[in-house]
Design a protein around this motif. Structure first.
Motif, mmCIF file in Angstrom:
data_model
loop_
_atom_site.group_PDB
_atom_site.id
_atom_site.type_symbol
_atom_site.label_atom_id
_atom_site.label_comp_id
_atom_site.label_asym_id
_atom_site.label_seq_id
_atom_site.Cartn_x
_atom_site.Cartn_y
_atom_site.Cartn_z
ATOM 1 N N VAL A 1 32.007 63.078 -12.654
ATOM 2 C CA VAL A 1 32.577 63.160 -13.997
ATOM 3 C C VAL A 1 32.368 61.826 -14.689
ATOM 4 O O VAL A 1 32.685 60.768 -14.137
ATOM 5 C CB VAL A 1 34.084 63.498 -13.948
ATOM 6 C CG1 VAL A 1 34.667 63.482 -15.360
ATOM 7 C CG2 VAL A 1 34.306 64.849 -13.297
ATOM 8 N N LYS B 1 33.303 59.388 -17.965
ATOM 9 C CA LYS B 1 34.309 59.188 -19.017
ATOM 10 C C LYS B 1 34.009 57.910 -19.769
ATOM 11 O O LYS B 1 33.418 56.970 -19.214
ATOM 12 C CB LYS B 1 35.718 59.106 -18.409
ATOM 13 C CG LYS B 1 36.172 60.402 -17.737
ATOM 14 C CD LYS B 1 37.588 60.263 -17.196
ATOM 15 C CE LYS B 1 38.057 61.567 -16.536
ATOM 16 N NZ LYS B 1 39.446 61.460 -16.020
ATOM 17 N N GLY C 1 35.484 64.385 -9.784
ATOM 18 C CA GLY C 1 36.486 65.312 -10.287
ATOM 19 C C GLY C 1 37.197 66.023 -9.140
ATOM 20 O O GLY C 1 36.878 65.820 -7.957
ATOM 21 N N THR D 1 36.430 62.611 -21.287
ATOM 22 C CA THR D 1 35.347 63.163 -20.466
ATOM 23 C C THR D 1 34.111 63.408 -21.326
ATOM 24 O O THR D 1 34.186 63.980 -22.414
ATOM 25 C CB THR D 1 35.780 64.485 -19.806
ATOM 26 O OG1 THR D 1 36.917 64.234 -18.976
ATOM 27 C CG2 THR D 1 34.657 65.059 -18.948
#
Length: 410
Positions: free
Chosen positions: A344, A346, A338, A352
């Motif tokens: 992060v 996804k 991120g 997310t």
């Protein structure tokens, strides 16, 4: 007044006496009740390069050191046991006289020294002559041994616990490894027992099972087997050269163990039970010897113990992509960095995800271990209930199929 003068005079005399004692004692060598004379003055173990031993059994040995290697040269020429030689030479160098029992004995036979029960001789680097320690009987209490040196009339005592280290036979001093190989270079291991061959191969830091089926190997278990073989020692030499292997059960051995290092192989045959363990033979040498019986428990382990139990190599900190298929459902998760530099996760639609939940999923996969192993795949795996593919460490990928059969998951 006269009493005071007398007291002062006595104090002066006492002070002079104390000063004299201090001065005289300071010039004496630092000897005390715990300081003992060495049997061989200024002897260093690393200066000994040849040893001769006549054991109590009457057997004689001669061992020579070349560089850092000890070799038995009499009664046969074989590599020596470096640990046994190190112990023997260190004992000689550190040997202390407990007490002199007779400065000039008329007859040493009473001490078991005519002839000596044990004779240990050694030669130092750069010298031609041997120095000897003659060992007789134990004292009546059994705590010490009567000993003397040939060129010294004195009979003195040394602790009796040294007898084990000094009373050495040719077998005690010879190398007793059952097969020879360089432990750090081993890249293959094989055991044949009851008509089944279990073969293992090592690449880098990973072991694989090649036979009876190709599967990932358990590193600790297979390394333990190799270490077991490397530390295996002969108990007794039964025959220096045997032409008939059948009488030892070695024509059709119970176990055949082979260790590979590059293109070199070392093989041990294990036969039937003798009076002092199992008969065994290194195929590269003619002698027959015995080894401990418990070794068969290691070589006959169930195949399950050699198979790696972890279902996934990926971990939470190395995983960067997950694909999961359950029936017609498909799930895909990708990890990226991120704006704040944190991880992060996804999904395929770019949404997310909750990082904590994804990492919890990966942790559960990482902790998943097999309970049992079967050579033949269960039919349920032809149409798996779940397929999981994980990418990790940037360029590694692994896929695990899950099938269900009754209450079992394969």
């Amino acid at each position: 007044m006269r009493g005071l003068k007398s007291t002062i005079a006595l104090l002066v005399i006492l002070g002079g006496l104390v000063a004299y004692i201090y001065f005289v004692d300071s010039k004496r060598p630092a000897t005390g009740p715990d300081t003992k004379q060495k049997a061989f003055t200024s002897l260093a173990a690393d200066q000994i390069e040849e040893v001769q031993v006549k054991a109590e059994s009457g057997e004689t040995s001669r061992v020579q050191k070349t560089g850092e290697t000890w070799n038995l040269v009499e009664p046969e020429k074989v590599e020596a046991d470096s640990v046994a030689l190190s112990s023997l030479t260190t004992t000689l160098a550190g040997l202390e006289v407990e007490r002199v029992v007779d400065e000039n004995p008329a007859d040493v036979k009473q001490y078991g020294l005519d002839p000596a029960r044990i004779d240990v001789g050694f030669r130092l680097k750069g010298q031609k002559d041997f120095q000897h320690l003659l060992i007789g009987q134990k004292t009546p209490t059994g705590g010490d041994l009567y000993v003397k040196k040939p060129n010294d009339k004195r009979v003195f005592l040394i602790p009796s616990y040294h007898e084990t280290g000094l009373n050495r036979t040719p077998f005690d001093l010879r190398d007793k490894d059952v097969i020879k190989f360089e432990r750090d270079k081993v890249d293959g291991f094989e055991v044949t027992h009851d008509g089944m061959t279990r073969q293992f191969a090592k690449t880098g830091m990973e072991w694989k099972v090649l036979k009876p089926v190709a599967v990932r190997g358990d590193y600790a278990t297979i390394e333990g087997e190799v270490t077991r073989v490397s530390s295996l020692q002969m108990h007794k030499i039964v025959a220096p050269s045997a032409t008939d292997l059948k009488q030892y059960g070695l024509d059709k051995p119970d176990f055949t163990v082979t260790v590979s290092e590059g293109g070199t192989k070392s093989t041990l045959l294990v036969g039937k039970k003798g009076d002092d363990g199992l008969f065994a033979k290194d195929v590269a040498r003619p002698l027959i010897f015995t080894i401990e019986e418990t070794v068969t428990q290691d070589f006959a382990k169930d195949l399950n113990e050699f198979v790696r139990k972890d279902m996934f190599d990926a971990r939470t900190f190395t995983t960067n992509h997950i694909d999961m298929q359950r029936g017609t459902e498909m799930f895909a998760f990708d990890k990226s960095k991120g704006a704040d530099g944190k991880d992060v996760w996804k999904n395929a639609a770019g949404k997310t995800l909750d990082t904590t939940k994804v990492e919890d999923l990966i942790a559960k996969m990482s902790n998943l271990r097999s309970q049992n192993f079967e050579v033949t795949a269960d039919p349920s795996l032809k149409m798996p209930a779940l397929t999981v593919t994980v990418r990790f460490d940037e360029n590694k990928m692994e896929t695990v199929l899950f099938g269900r059969g009754g209450t079992n998951v394969f």
